[in-house]
Scaffold this motif. Structure first.
Motif, mmCIF file in Angstrom:
data_model
loop_
_atom_site.group_PDB
_atom_site.id
_atom_site.type_symbol
_atom_site.label_atom_id
_atom_site.label_comp_id
_atom_site.label_asym_id
_atom_site.label_seq_id
_atom_site.Cartn_x
_atom_site.Cartn_y
_atom_site.Cartn_z
ATOM 1 N N THR A 96 0.760 -1.423 0.143
ATOM 2 C CA THR A 96 0.222 0.415 -0.164
ATOM 3 C C THR A 96 0.578 1.197 -0.026
ATOM 4 O O THR A 96 1.914 0.809 0.264
ATOM 5 C CB THR A 96 -1.301 -0.129 1.870
ATOM 6 N N PRO A 97 0.243 2.671 -1.366
ATOM 7 C CA PRO A 97 1.217 3.502 -0.544
ATOM 8 C C PRO A 97 1.021 4.512 0.619
ATOM 9 O O PRO A 97 0.188 4.245 1.098
ATOM 10 C CB PRO A 97 0.760 4.249 -1.461
ATOM 11 N N ALA A 98 1.695 5.156 0.977
ATOM 12 C CA ALA A 98 2.011 6.201 1.720
ATOM 13 C C ALA A 98 0.557 6.851 1.759
ATOM 14 O O ALA A 98 0.986 7.816 0.784
ATOM 15 C CB ALA A 98 2.718 6.709 2.342
ATOM 16 N N GLY A 99 -0.340 6.822 2.691
ATOM 17 C CA GLY A 99 -1.313 7.776 2.843
ATOM 18 C C GLY A 99 -3.027 7.216 1.741
ATOM 19 O O GLY A 99 -4.107 7.625 1.551
ATOM 20 N N GLY A 100 -2.475 5.839 1.696
ATOM 21 C CA GLY A 100 -3.725 5.431 0.614
ATOM 22 C C GLY A 100 -3.876 4.053 0.567
ATOM 23 O O GLY A 100 -2.942 2.969 1.786
ATOM 24 N N ASP A 101 -5.132 3.213 0.269
ATOM 25 C CA ASP A 101 -5.156 1.944 0.595
ATOM 26 C C ASP A 101 -4.968 0.807 -0.257
ATOM 27 O O ASP A 101 -4.789 0.114 -0.115
ATOM 28 C CB ASP A 101 -6.634 1.704 0.713
ATOM 29 N N HIS A 102 -4.608 1.521 -1.591
ATOM 30 C CA HIS A 102 -3.769 0.923 -2.683
ATOM 31 C C HIS A 102 -3.210 1.965 -4.040
ATOM 32 O O HIS A 102 -4.039 2.840 -4.085
ATOM 33 C CB HIS A 102 -5.441 -0.094 -3.989
#
Length: 431
Positions: free
Chosen positions: A134-140
């Protein structure tokens, strides 16, 4: 008292590198089971080509289980109810299955966890499970390139060892596999790939030995047909995506990463097959005659028609042809991508909700494409990826007497140079 576990096969129809099966076999007795789910059989994703491939794969799985001393228990109905009944009958207290993150798979897993058995879901459907990256600050991840970087650098699980023996508890009746006609009506393709792990592993071994080395250079060559053709075996879990990722060339690993990418998008956006991932306010053309010509491979654009006819003949289409035919439908004809998705779903043996919908939305400009206005000119694509016209001649017999690149523009030839009455003029003008 001897321990008993249930191994519920879903989209992991293999013995090799099946973490759920490996874990289930730590019990003294194992009940390997597959349930024909009426919720799937009565829905839009039970296409004849896939049901045929499924039946062949289950027959192959049963043969492998019998070689190990067990059998495949076959049931039909609600998988949760069937598992509950088997657990009561055999005294099983643990259930193992692959961790599938589709809407249906997630709902099924939640209901199974409500049973009076310990449930253990294992990876194996993708190389990297959805949600693990998962990226920083996101779910996908919404863009492929950063996903590819972290996917390629991720630490993958080890290959799971295949069991050497499996003991089925007494008193369990395996039951026969149903016939294709009992499960789904409608026509299937005349030249399909055979189902099953053994067929898949033979194809995988042959491709790795004979064609994988030049995959990066040749995989877009339509006539050469140097792609792996392993997608149906990945769809049904007859071969391990992890084994392929570890053995295949870098370009092929990138394709497997795209597959994982779409699965993590679909897990985060369950409406991927129904709704625009990135709405653009498009007003689609509803011209039924153009859509019918596209479906039937009668658009008058030879490279498009070749792809559409390959789809019906084999239940498969070369990946480059998929891009060309999808772009023609959505960009040139302006027809809603959902119509294309549904037709592909009716015929593709490898038709997977996440991959099929993700790729259609990418081409249509409503998905995870960083260049949403990209259009693939079918004539330029034909000149680049089928320069001698061999792919077209293979699937469009009306044009078999036209030699060289002229086959891609048959309407420019005099009637004496083509079978004018048998092949239609283009449905639209293409420069």
């Amino acid at each position: 008292m001897m321990s008993t576990s249930i191994m519920l096969f879903t989209r992991d129809l293999r013995i090799h590198d099946n973490p759920a099966l490996t874990a289930a076999c730590r019990a003294e007795h194992v009940v390997p089971v597959f349930v024909f789910d009426d919720a799937i059989l009565n829905g839009p994703f039970a296409a004849p080509n896939r049901i045929r491939f499924l039946l062949e794969s289950l027959a192959d799985l049963r043969a492998s289980l019998r070689d190990l001393g067990a059998d495949l228990v076959v049931r039909r109905g609600d998988p949760v109810m069937e598992v509950a009944w088997l657990a009561r009958q055999t005294g099983a207290d643990r259930l193992f299955l692959a961790d599938e993150r589709s809407v249906h798979g997630t709902r099924r897993l939640g209901r199974l966890r409500e049973l009076n058995v310990e449930v253990s879901a294992h990876p194996g459907i993708t190389v990297v499970p959805p949600g693990d990256l998962t990226p920083a600050g996101g779910d996908h991840y919404r863009v492929f390139t950063p996903y590819w970087r972290v996917w390629n650098a991720a630490r993958w699980r080890p290959i799971a060892k295949a069991p050497k023996a499996i003991r089925l508890p007494s008193g369990v009746t395996p039951e026969s596999l149903p016939e294709l006609a009992d499960l789904t009506p409608g026509p299937s393709s005349p030249d399909p790939a055979p189902g099953g792990e053994r067929s898949g592993r033979r194809r995988m071994a042959r491709w790795l030995r004979e064609a994988a080395a030049d995959y990066d250079q040749a995989h877009d060559d339509l006539a050469a047909d140097r792609t792996s053709r392993l997608s149906p075996y990945l769809k049904f879990g007859c071969v391990s995506p992890l084994e392929l990722a570890k053995a295949g060339p870098d370009g092929f690993r990138r394709q497997l990463a795209w597959r994982d990418f779409h699965h993590q998008v679909a897990a985060a956006f369950p409406a991927l097959a129904r709704e625009d991932y990135r709405p653009r306010g498009d007003r689609w053309n509803e011209e039924e005659d153009a859509l019918a010509a596209w479906r039937d491979g009668m658009t008058g654009l030879p490279i498009v028609d070749a792809g559409m006819r390959q789809l019906r003949r084999e239940g498969f289409m070369h990946n480059r042809a998929r891009l060309i035919t999808a772009s023609f439908l959505t960009r040139n004809l302006g027809i809603d991508w959902r119509h294309g998705l549904h037709h592909f779903n009716d015929w593709l043996t490898d038709g997977d909700i996440a991959d099929n919908a993700g790729n259609w939305q990418w081409v249509a400009g409503t998905g995870n494409n960083t260049r949403p206005d990209r259009v693939m000119n079918p004539l330029r694509q034909a000149a680049r990826f089928d320069p001698r016209g061999d792919y077209v001649r293979r699937y469009v017999p009306e044009l078999a007497d036209i030699e060289g690149s002229r086959i891609h523009r048959p309407w420019t030839l005099p009637a004496s140079g083509r079978r004018a009455s048998a092949y239609p003029p283009p449905v639209i003008d293409i420069d």
